[in-house]
Design a protein around this motif. Sequence first.
Motif, mmCIF file in Angstrom:
data_model
loop_
_atom_site.group_PDB
_atom_site.id
_atom_site.type_symbol
_atom_site.label_atom_id
_atom_site.label_comp_id
_atom_site.label_asym_id
_atom_site.label_seq_id
_atom_site.Cartn_x
_atom_site.Cartn_y
_atom_site.Cartn_z
ATOM 1 N N LEU A 3 -5.086 11.559 -4.885
ATOM 2 C CA LEU A 3 -4.908 10.189 -4.331
ATOM 3 C C LEU A 3 -3.710 9.377 -4.806
ATOM 4 O O LEU A 3 -3.305 8.403 -4.985
ATOM 5 C CB LEU A 3 -6.046 9.226 -4.932
ATOM 6 C CG LEU A 3 -7.392 9.565 -4.576
ATOM 7 C CD1 LEU A 3 -8.532 8.691 -5.082
ATOM 8 C CD2 LEU A 3 -7.278 9.741 -3.043
ATOM 9 N N TYR A 4 -2.576 10.258 -5.407
ATOM 10 C CA TYR A 4 -1.245 9.774 -5.629
ATOM 11 C C TYR A 4 -0.488 9.087 -4.636
ATOM 12 O O TYR A 4 0.234 8.387 -4.700
ATOM 13 C CB TYR A 4 -0.425 11.199 -6.421
ATOM 14 C CG TYR A 4 0.793 10.665 -7.198
ATOM 15 C CD1 TYR A 4 0.872 9.838 -8.278
ATOM 16 C CD2 TYR A 4 1.957 10.780 -6.501
ATOM 17 C CE1 TYR A 4 2.020 9.420 -8.743
ATOM 18 C CE2 TYR A 4 3.250 10.350 -6.835
ATOM 19 C CZ TYR A 4 3.110 9.719 -8.118
ATOM 20 O OH TYR A 4 4.398 9.335 -8.707
ATOM 21 N N SER A 5 -0.730 9.883 -3.449
ATOM 22 C CA SER A 5 0.173 9.610 -2.293
ATOM 23 C C SER A 5 -0.935 8.937 -1.278
ATOM 24 O O SER A 5 -1.947 9.274 -1.248
ATOM 25 C CB SER A 5 0.691 10.600 -1.731
ATOM 26 O OG SER A 5 1.538 10.376 -0.655
ATOM 27 N N ILE B 120 0.952 -1.180 -0.198
ATOM 28 C CA ILE B 120 0.085 -0.013 0.093
ATOM 29 C C ILE B 120 0.835 1.372 0.057
ATOM 30 O O ILE B 120 0.199 2.284 -0.227
ATOM 31 C CB ILE B 120 -0.977 0.136 1.336
ATOM 32 C CG1 ILE B 120 -0.397 0.232 2.525
ATOM 33 C CG2 ILE B 120 -1.955 -1.246 1.199
ATOM 34 C CD1 ILE B 120 -1.109 0.741 3.666
ATOM 35 N N PHE B 121 2.152 1.241 0.361
ATOM 36 C CA PHE B 121 2.926 2.578 0.575
ATOM 37 C C PHE B 121 2.982 3.277 -0.621
ATOM 38 O O PHE B 121 2.983 4.628 -0.512
ATOM 39 C CB PHE B 121 4.397 2.182 1.093
ATOM 40 C CG PHE B 121 5.420 1.556 -0.039
ATOM 41 C CD1 PHE B 121 5.948 2.530 -0.653
ATOM 42 C CD2 PHE B 121 5.151 0.421 -0.347
ATOM 43 C CE1 PHE B 121 7.003 2.225 -1.583
ATOM 44 C CE2 PHE B 121 6.090 -0.079 -1.314
ATOM 45 C CZ PHE B 121 6.851 0.804 -2.180
ATOM 46 N N ASP B 122 2.938 2.873 -1.724
ATOM 47 C CA ASP B 122 2.840 3.919 -2.984
ATOM 48 C C ASP B 122 1.353 3.755 -3.691
ATOM 49 O O ASP B 122 1.433 4.180 -4.801
ATOM 50 C CB ASP B 122 3.866 3.005 -4.029
ATOM 51 C CG ASP B 122 3.537 1.827 -4.290
ATOM 52 O OD1 ASP B 122 2.734 1.159 -3.800
ATOM 53 O OD2 ASP B 122 4.343 1.200 -5.082
ATOM 54 N N THR B 123 0.335 3.284 -3.154
ATOM 55 C CA THR B 123 -1.076 3.449 -3.524
ATOM 56 C C THR B 123 -0.913 2.800 -5.050
ATOM 57 O O THR B 123 -1.855 3.175 -5.748
ATOM 58 C CB THR B 123 -1.324 4.915 -3.767
ATOM 59 O OG1 THR B 123 -0.709 5.579 -4.878
ATOM 60 C CG2 THR B 123 -1.428 5.672 -2.509
ATOM 61 N N ARG B 124 -0.468 1.599 -5.266
ATOM 62 C CA ARG B 124 -0.338 0.825 -6.540
ATOM 63 C C ARG B 124 -1.804 0.157 -6.482
ATOM 64 O O ARG B 124 -2.319 -0.513 -7.621
ATOM 65 C CB ARG B 124 0.737 -0.214 -6.529
ATOM 66 C CG ARG B 124 0.722 -1.427 -5.490
ATOM 67 C CD ARG B 124 1.880 -2.116 -5.700
ATOM 68 N NE ARG B 124 2.997 -1.463 -5.440
ATOM 69 C CZ ARG B 124 4.347 -2.254 -5.247
ATOM 70 N NH1 ARG B 124 4.322 -3.680 -5.515
ATOM 71 N NH2 ARG B 124 5.426 -1.502 -4.785
ATOM 72 N N SER C 203 12.585 10.168 -0.784
ATOM 73 C CA SER C 203 11.771 11.296 -1.509
ATOM 74 C C SER C 203 11.057 10.632 -2.423
ATOM 75 O O SER C 203 9.961 11.246 -2.786
ATOM 76 C CB SER C 203 12.899 12.276 -2.052
ATOM 77 O OG SER C 203 13.779 11.506 -2.880
ATOM 78 N N MET C 204 11.343 9.688 -2.745
ATOM 79 C CA MET C 204 10.523 8.809 -3.856
ATOM 80 C C MET C 204 9.380 8.208 -3.335
ATOM 81 O O MET C 204 8.263 8.255 -3.913
ATOM 82 C CB MET C 204 11.404 7.542 -4.437
ATOM 83 C CG MET C 204 12.388 8.027 -5.656
ATOM 84 S SD MET C 204 13.135 6.371 -6.140
ATOM 85 C CE MET C 204 11.751 5.899 -6.988
ATOM 86 N N ILE C 205 9.252 7.975 -1.941
ATOM 87 C CA ILE C 205 7.960 7.078 -1.124
ATOM 88 C C ILE C 205 7.098 8.391 -0.511
ATOM 89 O O ILE C 205 5.997 8.121 -0.537
ATOM 90 C CB ILE C 205 8.503 6.146 -0.126
ATOM 91 C CG1 ILE C 205 9.285 5.079 -0.822
ATOM 92 C CG2 ILE C 205 7.360 5.715 0.648
ATOM 93 C CD1 ILE C 205 9.854 4.065 0.071
ATOM 94 N N ILE C 206 7.892 9.386 0.158
ATOM 95 C CA ILE C 206 6.996 10.623 0.809
ATOM 96 C C ILE C 206 7.252 11.742 -0.061
ATOM 97 O O ILE C 206 8.461 12.261 -0.045
ATOM 98 C CB ILE C 206 7.841 10.649 2.230
ATOM 99 C CG1 ILE C 206 7.473 9.233 2.894
ATOM 100 C CG2 ILE C 206 6.815 11.570 3.019
ATOM 101 C CD1 ILE C 206 6.459 8.682 3.162
#
Length: 324
Positions: free
Chosen positions: A256-258, A227-231, A304-307
């Motif tokens: 809803l991107y993050s 779920i961490f990247d809302t895939r 920075s990629m995740i958050i």
Amino acid sequence: MKSPQTINGLMRHLRNECNVNISGSRQKQQLISYGYYHGYKGYRFYKNNSNQLPYTDFSEVVAVIEYDNNMKEALYSNLMFIETAIKNIVCNESVQGLRFGTFDHVFKERMNDYSSNAKLQSKRLKLRNAVYSKLSARYHDEEKKDNQMIRHFYNRGEDIPLWVVFEILYLSDLASFFECLNLSSRESILKQLGMLDVAIDTNRNLLSNMLYTIKALRNAVAHNNVIFDTRFKDRNIGSVLKKWTEKETGIQNITLYSLIDYIIVLCCLLKRIDFGGTRTKQLVKTFKNENAKLKGSVSPNIYSMIIPNNVSVKITALETYLNS
């Protein structure tokens, strides 16, 4: 067909082919516990394979997995609470003032306006078929079970009460049920939740939009998916939900991107059904703490990629909203 890789072979593959340092009994046990395929393979990228996370040590992989798991743990109880509370509110309002509290009676009395609207009528018939199908399946499954909730009523020749139907509805079914109610019923429920805004929500479908939106998150959490990247996201945010949420919270650029955007939507619902306010504040606190732990456990490039950069701004604005 290739022979299955040993754990030592997978460790060599990570070191030599993936440039991820892994060694020692502790990291070997972590690889065994988290799994190469569910663990590293599932968490090696952000959203899609083209966005590889630049891991250099297996400890960073573990940090991302634990971040994801901890957020799922924090979200699970809140999602279940929301689902149960909204089911009870919609169920109670749907039978309010009716002579009989059965699904059949509600369908006839509370899903009968705009009968010339073919699209709406189709949704209502589809909902009725879905309910009957679930009741039939549950009746069959209860044959050798002690808890015979459906059989209790059908074997006595009685119609199924609406509360029984709500026990077997999925979150998507609940959204569809709300969408199929008469306009006046939807308006009453939205008023009860303090979510009625006719200027934005002209069709009074804000609640169903919310439920459809969080359904994918709920399913991902329940089935232990990433779920961490809302895939898991299966739809873009609707214009009504976007406008209402941004107006309600004062937080802009909800896309809803993050994961933070889903948390904002959840907090809007929780604020209306958890009157003590403890759930919302604890959820935001957990999210902040997990972000801080992740920041201290991975490289700046990975973090920075995740958050995204705007997450801290949104968290501050969300706290202001929740304290207002």
